[in-house]
Design a protein around this motif. Structure first.
Motif, short mmCIF file in Angstrom:
data_model
loop_
_atom_site.label_atom_id
_atom_site.label_comp_id
_atom_site.label_asym_id
_atom_site.label_seq_id
_atom_site.Cartn_x
_atom_site.Cartn_y
_atom_site.Cartn_z
N VAL A 41 47.61 74.38 6.78
CA VAL A 41 46.09 74.15 6.22
C VAL A 41 46.16 72.63 5.51
CG1 VAL A 41 44.72 75.05 4.41
CG2 VAL A 41 45.64 76.69 5.76
N MET A 42 47.09 72.37 4.66
CA MET A 42 46.87 71.20 4.02
C MET A 42 47.22 70.06 4.63
SD MET A 42 45.79 72.72 1.45
CE MET A 42 45.51 71.01 0.19
N GLY A 43 48.30 70.19 5.69
CA GLY A 43 48.38 68.98 6.54
C GLY A 43 49.73 68.13 6.06
N PHE A 44 49.86 66.83 6.58
CA PHE A 44 50.91 66.08 6.26
C PHE A 44 50.83 64.78 5.94
CE2 PHE A 44 52.05 69.69 9.08
CZ PHE A 44 52.91 70.30 8.36
N THR A 45 51.54 64.17 5.10
CA THR A 45 51.66 62.69 4.91
C THR A 45 52.74 62.02 5.21
OG1 THR A 45 50.06 62.89 2.94
CG2 THR A 45 51.46 60.86 2.95
N HIS A 46 52.82 60.96 6.14
CA HIS A 46 53.76 60.37 6.61
C HIS A 46 53.95 59.05 5.91
CE1 HIS A 46 53.84 63.07 10.12
NE2 HIS A 46 52.54 63.26 9.85
N LEU A 84 45.01 78.03 15.60
CA LEU A 84 43.52 78.32 15.17
C LEU A 84 43.18 77.35 14.16
CD1 LEU A 84 43.62 82.12 15.16
CD2 LEU A 84 42.04 80.84 16.67
N ARG A 85 44.09 77.00 13.10
CA ARG A 85 43.76 76.18 11.88
C ARG A 85 43.44 74.76 12.36
NH1 ARG A 85 47.81 79.56 8.12
NH2 ARG A 85 46.21 80.75 7.26
N VAL A 86 44.41 74.19 13.20
CA VAL A 86 44.38 72.71 13.73
C VAL A 86 43.03 72.70 14.54
CG1 VAL A 86 45.50 72.83 16.07
CG2 VAL A 86 45.65 70.93 14.50
N LYS A 87 42.36 73.71 15.26
CA LYS A 87 41.11 73.66 15.83
C LYS A 87 40.05 74.07 15.22
CE LYS A 87 42.44 70.93 19.19
NZ LYS A 87 41.70 69.42 19.23
N LYS A 88 40.15 74.53 13.70
CA LYS A 88 39.02 75.05 12.96
C LYS A 88 38.53 76.13 13.24
CE LYS A 88 38.29 70.45 11.24
NZ LYS A 88 37.15 69.41 10.85
N PHE A 89 39.21 76.99 13.96
CA PHE A 89 39.19 78.54 14.30
C PHE A 89 37.95 78.47 15.56
CE2 PHE A 89 41.39 79.59 10.85
CZ PHE A 89 41.66 80.88 10.81
N SER A 90 38.18 77.48 16.26
CA SER A 90 37.67 77.67 17.75
C SER A 90 38.64 78.19 18.58
CB SER A 90 37.23 76.18 18.27
OG SER A 90 36.88 76.28 19.70
N LEU A 91 38.40 79.22 18.87
CA LEU A 91 39.22 80.16 19.65
C LEU A 91 39.58 79.50 21.18
CD1 LEU A 91 41.32 82.37 20.17
CD2 LEU A 91 39.53 83.82 20.86
N ALA A 113 43.58 78.70 0.25
CA ALA A 113 42.49 79.18 0.71
C ALA A 113 41.20 78.67 0.82
CB ALA A 113 42.42 80.45 0.16
N GLN A 114 40.86 78.11 -0.52
CA GLN A 114 39.58 77.26 -0.76
C GLN A 114 39.41 76.12 0.27
OE1 GLN A 114 39.16 76.15 -4.90
NE2 GLN A 114 39.39 78.39 -5.73
N VAL A 115 40.48 75.41 0.52
CA VAL A 115 40.47 74.40 1.35
C VAL A 115 40.45 74.77 2.83
CG1 VAL A 115 41.95 72.50 2.59
CG2 VAL A 115 42.03 72.71 -0.03
N ALA A 116 41.09 76.06 3.01
CA ALA A 116 40.91 76.51 4.30
C ALA A 116 39.54 76.84 4.77
CB ALA A 116 42.05 77.78 4.64
N THR A 117 38.81 77.45 3.76
CA THR A 117 37.37 77.71 3.89
C THR A 117 36.44 76.62 4.09
OG1 THR A 117 37.78 79.64 2.64
CG2 THR A 117 35.55 79.18 2.87
N ARG A 118 36.75 75.66 3.31
CA ARG A 118 35.96 74.53 3.33
C ARG A 118 35.92 73.49 4.48
NH1 ARG A 118 37.51 72.83 -1.19
NH2 ARG A 118 38.60 71.05 -0.63
#
Length: 332
Positions: A172-177, A75-82, A30-35
């Motif tokens: 939120v955290m994303g992925f490493t490939h 929403l998360r991939v676009k940082k809550f820009s609707l 949640a802290q990462v999501a906010t930041r």
């Protein structure tokens, strides 16, 4: 280096696991999501309601999922820009329809697809890396271009990505490939027509709600590096900056905790065990992923596309890189 964290909270195949995924995020996530994503309770609730209302009123969208889990990935991939999240949703449905011959019926039980997943062509480590990300592992030598086609390849990839983004922590955290490109050959490239491949990659980057944070390629043969010039050329600058080339596993381990890797590559858990755990995770989400085919887009008139000058710039960049430039990828 911070120690990688194993995925121990999943209760595969149970209703409780889905409730847990939808009820909230761990404090550190949640802290990462906010930041990083500007997400908080008020913004989330307001955006979800507005997003849902927009979908319900949009006559071009049919049978679209409107649950929180599904809408939050956009929403998360676009940082809550609707407005931007709405565009990605439109592009996502259009991408799936346009490439329906490749990305519909994402069923891991299809024999040829199941074989690719079972033999380790693509699977996901049960350990998160030191940044809390799921790690997607690829072995190009497990893909036989004389036996499998591009449809098998895309379905294996798309099943992996769709299953992963059902998890809100990963949204939120994303992925490493991590791709082991040893034994790649020209035959792997010839399963694609240049036009379809470049269109698929370009559209996929714009349409799939995935946060790709790091992409590590190991043991890339010099004979096929031109192919990665092409991939680099058609991707955005942001994506190109996240590619790293490694000439050895030791180089990779300086950037990534070895624990996320299979035992065969220096980790602690055998690859076969990792694959078995991943297949259980896929099985638990099978029906949910298959139902994605129900969504339809009746018109593309609301999709904002790139202008011709941007397309021309991409074309020029592709031509330049195919002449041998590989400077855009950092070599460790």
């Amino acid at each position: 280096m911070t120690t990688a964290r194993v995925i121990m909270s999943y209760q595969w195949g149970t209703a409780n696991s889905e409730k847990a995924a939808l009820s909230g995020l761990p404090d550190e996530v949640a802290q990462v999501a906010t930041r990083e994503l500007r997400e908080n309770k008020s913004a989330r609730e307001q955006a979800l309601q507005q997003f849902r209302d927009w979908i319900n009123k949009n006559q071009d969208i049919c049978r679209c999922r409107t649950d929180d889990n599904f809408l939050l990935r956009f929403l998360r991939v676009k940082k809550f820009s609707l407005p931007m999240a709405q565009q990605v949703l439109l592009k996502y449905i259009n991408f799936r329809q346009t490439f329906s011959h490749l990305v519909y019926n994402l069923d891991y039980l299809i024999p040829s697809v199941n074989e690719l997943i079972s033999n380790g062509y693509i699977y996901v480590s049960p350990f998160r890396d030191s940044n809390g990300r799921r790690v997607i592992l690829y072995n190009i030598n497990k893909f036989d271009p004389h036996k499998h086609n591009n449809g098998d390849m895309v379905k294996a990839h798309m099943i992996t990505y769709e299953v992963l983004i059902e998890d809100e922590e990963s949204q939120v955290m994303g992925f490493t490939h991590v791709g082991n490109i040893c034994q790649a050959s020209a035959a792997h490239a010839t399963i694609w027509s240049p036009t379809e491949f470049t269109t698929l990659v370009r559209w996929g980057e714009q349409s799939m709600p995935l946060r790709h944070k790091e992409i590590h390629l190991v043991n890339v043969p010099s004979a096929v590096r031109y192919f990665y010039d092409l991939i680099s050329a058609i991707m955005s600058e942001k994506m190109r900056s996240r590619f790293r080339l490694h000439d050895s596993m030791e180089s990779l381990k300086k950037r990534l905790d070895p624990k996320v890797l299979p035992k065969e590559l220096g980790g602690s858990m055998p690859m076969a065990e990792m694959i078995d755990l991943w297949k259980k995770e896929i099985a638990a989400k099978r029906e949910r992923v298959l139902r994605l085919d129900d969504m339809k887009l009746l018109s593309t008139k609301s999709i904002i596309t790139r202008r011709n000058n941007q397309q021309n710039e991409n074309s020029s960049l592709m031509i330049h890189t195919l002449q041998g430039s590989f400077r855009r990828l950092e070599v460790d």
